[in-house]
Design an enzyme around this catalytic site. Structure first.
Site, PDB file in Angstrom:
ATOM      1  N   ASP A 352     -16.921 -80.395  48.553  1.00  0.00           N
ATOM      2  CA  ASP A 352     -15.810 -81.486  48.370  1.00  0.00           C
ATOM      3  C   ASP A 352     -15.869 -82.434  49.418  1.00  0.00           C
ATOM      4  O   ASP A 352     -15.622 -83.662  49.019  1.00  0.00           O
ATOM      5  CB  ASP A 352     -14.377 -80.615  48.630  1.00  0.00           C
ATOM      6  N   ARG A 356     -15.490 -82.101  57.358  1.00  0.00           N
ATOM      7  CA  ARG A 356     -14.237 -81.437  58.277  1.00  0.00           C
ATOM      8  C   ARG A 356     -14.734 -79.917  58.158  1.00  0.00           C
ATOM      9  O   ARG A 356     -15.877 -79.287  57.760  1.00  0.00           O
ATOM     10  CB  ARG A 356     -13.054 -81.906  57.610  1.00  0.00           C
ATOM     11  N   ASP A 357     -13.920 -79.049  58.310  1.00  0.00           N
ATOM     12  CA  ASP A 357     -13.751 -77.525  58.537  1.00  0.00           C
ATOM     13  C   ASP A 357     -13.543 -77.298  57.151  1.00  0.00           C
ATOM     14  O   ASP A 357     -12.587 -76.459  56.831  1.00  0.00           O
ATOM     15  CB  ASP A 357     -13.079 -76.980  59.745  1.00  0.00           C
ATOM     16  N   GLU A 358     -14.555 -77.361  56.151  1.00  0.00           N
ATOM     17  CA  GLU A 358     -14.389 -77.045  54.895  1.00  0.00           C
ATOM     18  C   GLU A 358     -15.797 -77.099  54.144  1.00  0.00           C
ATOM     19  O   GLU A 358     -16.190 -76.047  53.969  1.00  0.00           O
ATOM     20  CB  GLU A 358     -13.300 -78.082  54.083  1.00  0.00           C
ATOM     21  N   ASP A 365     -13.448 -80.055  41.631  1.00  0.00           N
ATOM     22  CA  ASP A 365     -14.056 -81.242  41.690  1.00  0.00           C
ATOM     23  C   ASP A 365     -15.357 -81.312  41.053  1.00  0.00           C
ATOM     24  O   ASP A 365     -15.764 -82.372  40.523  1.00  0.00           O
ATOM     25  CB  ASP A 365     -14.433 -81.301  43.347  1.00  0.00           C
ATOM     26  N   TRP A 425     -10.018 -75.806  37.461  1.00  0.00           N
ATOM     27  CA  TRP A 425     -10.900 -75.375  38.590  1.00  0.00           C
ATOM     28  C   TRP A 425     -11.842 -74.378  37.905  1.00  0.00           C
ATOM     29  O   TRP A 425     -13.024 -74.805  37.880  1.00  0.00           O
ATOM     30  CB  TRP A 425     -10.261 -74.906  39.867  1.00  0.00           C
ATOM     31  N   GLU A 642     -10.753 -88.757  49.266  1.00  0.00           N
ATOM     32  CA  GLU A 642      -9.954 -87.823  48.539  1.00  0.00           C
ATOM     33  C   GLU A 642      -8.631 -88.165  48.278  1.00  0.00           C
ATOM     34  O   GLU A 642      -8.078 -87.696  47.237  1.00  0.00           O
ATOM     35  CB  GLU A 642      -9.838 -86.673  49.727  1.00  0.00           C
ATOM     36  N   HIS A 663     -15.134 -87.992  49.125  1.00  0.00           N
ATOM     37  CA  HIS A 663     -14.827 -86.975  48.088  1.00  0.00           C
ATOM     38  C   HIS A 663     -15.185 -87.578  47.031  1.00  0.00           C
ATOM     39  O   HIS A 663     -14.684 -88.802  46.462  1.00  0.00           O
ATOM     40  CB  HIS A 663     -13.343 -86.533  48.135  1.00  0.00           C
TER      41      HIS A 663
END
Length: 781
Positions: A352, A356-358, A365, A425, A642, A663
């Site tokens: 995605d 960041r913390d992802e 997506d 998804w 995003e 994103h």
């Protein structure tokens, strides 16, 4: 060969020809102190009487590795061995290394990093460490002439590297004063070699380095602007005394007054730290991490002097496979932004975001973007490999994960339910294989994923035991759906309508079922195809009963509902004219602002185009207000955001707790640019660009359009321009690719070259080669 010099990675066939059965052990350094601890290496000295020809080094790891043979780097791949569901399979790479060997004493040294294997993943509220294991380890086997020269085993030694800490979110710290030394032994781990597979996709590689376009002081620090947001790290050249220190922080955007702002990184430290050894000019870049940034803030202490700094973009898809330009510069920048978001997020898996913390492989997506992805880069191996991870993460009940590789499958999060099963998804298991089939013509990807598709369809039916899906509102509950994620509502004092979860879920139930029925027929599963068509009829009838009023208005009267329903033929024939009128009014009442989120946006302009409402499509696409694609561009975006409202009109950053500026999902509009505006669409009856459907949508505000795409047959090109009442359209099809020029009742005076033509109802076949087509165009249409 220099330390950073390129070395070609042999294909799996080359590396294993003749096939060599790998017999090395997976060995862990005994000095390892666990996640976030100092970096470790494993090493072995060995002797050669002479240098063998065709020596191949096979390498893999638990964690990440960087290998050095006699002090020289092996290969130029990054973040090896890559990211997979490691409990299913771990990739290995193979390198021809004869040029790095020498007679006499040799040394193979493998530095190890935590990587995705055991770095913290997920966000701060649900952190998961040691997802696939708590021991970093290396696997190495050097072979030549059908015999093993060296293999990793219990005789190897280990020690500490200058990397003092590393992690995917953490970044990397390096103390150049540390000299690697063999201080510890190794432990042979229990490891099933059957999990080893040749690297399944193209390796992550560096792109050309980028110098700063601007810099300015920020207190005791200096901020550098590289002009492009992307996934990257920086390479620095520094000089100073031993112990001097360089700290590099990153951000995607600036706040008002050029304020450095990376609050949207959340709990990801995302920094590079370098401590100098004090020996002349020192050049360094990290080995085991990457960042998402446009700006870097550098702090120098202890007498360090920065001599140069460059942004080094990294990606699995560095080579462009397509391009689109037109007479509107903001649109050209939008396409370029999409390309950069794809590069930034196609690093081993389609993630995605890179900052960041992802940084997770979200399936929603990926499925909305898959078509665009295949236009802009060669994604066949990349997405085929990703689907293997998705299938491994699929739950026994058929639910497909929200993201893959999925840390929560092995480490469920208490109180959050199962992170799988959302419509839109999970449909990635159907839609991505279909897009791969359209673009590359390989039936194998359909066959490989077909059983998982059927399991997914059975799961969908089970949610509400019928065709209409009624998802629970509770996050993580069985059948929970994200719906049309981040669908804008406009003015919160009088919000515009949005789609309800049951409508969104049932729409995707129909989409997945229809597509799987088509796939079943292609694969020769005739009884399955018949059963799925029967189920499709039930879903359509139930959808019409549940969501359409007798007047022909759809239940929620929002842009997403209309776009998906029209695009996928779920509007009953009796309601089509009324529905067209409602859809038009919804767009006009919104002032031509976008009213769609993640699943609705890719359908919006194609649906308007399908209905012949190109005037609306043009106004929606080219609006400069928020929410809108070109609003982002005019706010200085160099990647896709995003959120539509990620930066306010006054420059303020909206909700940094969930706000990525890289994103790719909304960049899915580029599929429409290629297939509708440029008029070249893959023919599903002749996949892999054996055939294309040719039908350009003329948007006068674009002035002119050009596109190109490199398919398996060669380069496809198309271009149109307007001259008075005539449109001049040029199409070039490579040998092996033929076209079908589609009829359009709104156009008159068709010509190919100087010859007048009449296009039959089923279209006019066009052979390979260049074609010059013209027709009259009604500017008021």
């Amino acid at each position: 060969m220099s330390l950073d010099g390129p070395m070609r990675t042999p294909s799996a066939a080359e590396a294993d020809a003749p096939h060599h059965h790998l017999s090395a052990e997976m060995i862990a350094p005994l000095c390892d102190q666990g996640t976030g601890g100092p970096g470790c290496f494993v090493a072995r000295d060995f002797d050669l009487d002479s240098v063998p020809e065709g020596a191949v080094l096979h390498l893999s790891a638990q964690g990440l590795y960087r290998a050095f043979l006699n002090g020289q780097r092996v290969g130029n791949d990054l973040l090896t061995p890559g990211w997979t569901c490691y409990d299913d399979r771990i990739a290995y790479q193979s390198y021809e290394v004869s040029s790095l060997l020498r007679p006499g004493r040799n040394r193979l040294e493998i530095w190890l990093g935590d990587g995705w294997y055991r770095s913290r993943l997920m966000w701060a509220s649900n952190p998961i460490e040691n997802t696939w294991g708590d021991r970093i380890a290396a696997f190495a086997e050097l072979v030549a002439g059908g015999r093993t020269i060296l293999r990793s085993d219990a005789s190897w030694r280990s020690g500490f590297t200058p990397v003092t800490a590393n992690g995917i979110y953490h970044g990397e710290d390096h103390d150049a004063r540390i000299r690697p030394a063999d201080t510890h032994g190794v432990e042979v781990l229990s490891f099933d070699r059957a999990r080893l597979v040749p690297h399944e996709t193209e390796p992550v590689r560096e792109m050309d380095p980028v110098a700063p376009v601007a810099s300015w002081p920020d207190g005791e620090t200096t901020v550098f602007d590289f002009g492009q947001n992307c996934a990257a790290y920086v390479r620095i050249a520094v000089q100073g005394p031993a112990g001097a220190h360089v700290r590099v922080e990153f951000s995607e955007v600036l706040g008002p007054d050029r304020a450095f702002d990376n609050r949207n990184f959340r709990s990801a430290r995302a920094e590079q730290h370098y401590t100098l050894k004090g020996e002349g000019v020192e050049s360094w870049a990290p080995m085991f991490t990457f960042f998402g940034f446009r700006y870097a803030r550098v702090t120098l202490t202890g007498g360090a002097r920065l001599l140069s700094i460059h942004q080094v973009p990294v990606t699995s898809v560095p080579v462009a496979a397509g391009g689109f330009t037109c007479g509107e510069p903001a649109v050209n920048r939008l396409v370029l932004n999409t390309i950069w978001s794809q590069r930034s997020n196609f690093i081993e898996v389609p993630t995605d975001c890179p900052q960041r913390d992802e940084r997770l492989g979200w399936t929603g997506d990926a499925q909305v973007f898959a078509g665009t992805a295949c236009w802009l880069a060669d994604c066949e191996r990349f997405l085929t490999k990703y689907l293997r991870d998705v299938r491994h993460d699929q739950r026994p009940n058929g639910a497909v994960p929200h993201f893959s590789p999925d840390p929560t499958r092995l480490h469920p999060i208490a109180g959050r339910g199962d992170w799988a099963g959302s419509t839109g998804w999970g449909d990635a298991i159907v839609i991505i294989p279909w897009q791969l089939y359209l673009h590359y013509g390989n039936r194998a990807v359909l066959a490989e994923n077909y059983p998982a598709m059927r399991k997914w369809l059975d799961y969908l039916w089970s949610i509400s035991d019928g065709p209409v899906i009624r998802p629970p509102a509770e996050w993580g509950a069985h059948g929970f759906t994200f719906g049309d994620w981040l669908q804008p509502v406009g003015d919160n004092r009088k919000p515009r309508p949005t789609i309800a979860d049951d409508c969104a879920a049932t729409l995707y139930h129909a989409i997945a079922n229809d597509l799987t029925a088509r796939i079943a027929a292609i694969l020769g599963h005739d009884s399955d195809a018949a059963a799925l068509r029967e189920r499709a009829a039930a879903i359509r009838a139930a959808f019409a009963h549940e969501f359409f009023a007798p007047s022909g208005r759809i239940a929620h009267n929002d842009q997403t509902s209309w776009a998906l329903a029209f695009l996928h033929d779920l509007v009953p024939e009796a309601h089509r004219e009324a529905g067209r009128a409602c859809f038009r009014k919804v767009i006009e009442d919104a002032g031509y602002l976008i009213g769609t989120g993640f699943i609705g946006t890719p359908a919006l302009l194609p649906a308007l185009t399908k209905l012949g409402m190109t005037d609306l499509a043009e106004k929606v696409f080219l609006n400069r207000r928020v929410p809108g694609w070109l609003y982002q561009v005019e706010r200085g975006a160099t990647t896709i955001w995003e959120r539509w409202d990620a930066i306010g009109e006054d420059g303020t950053i909206y909700d940094p707790e969930m706000n990525s500026y890289n994103h790719y999902a909304y960049g899915a509009v580029c599929q429409w640019l290629f297939e509708s505006v440029a008029g070249i669409a893959p023919d599903p009856d002749r996949p892999g660009f054996d055939g294309v459907l040719i039908d350009p949508v003329i948007l006068p505000a674009l002035g002119h359009v050009e596109m190109w795409h490199d398919c398996r047959h060669g380069r496809i090109e198309a271009a149109w321009r307007i001259e008075g009442p005539r449109v001049h359209y040029r199409v070039t099809l490579p040998e092996g690719c033929t076209g079908r020029l589609m009829p359009n009742p709104a156009r008159r005076g068709w010509q190919i070259g100087e010859a007048a033509i009449a296009i039959p109802e089923g279209g006019m076949p066009l052979p390979s080669g260049q074609h010059r087509i013209s027709f009259d165009f009604d500017m008021t249409n």
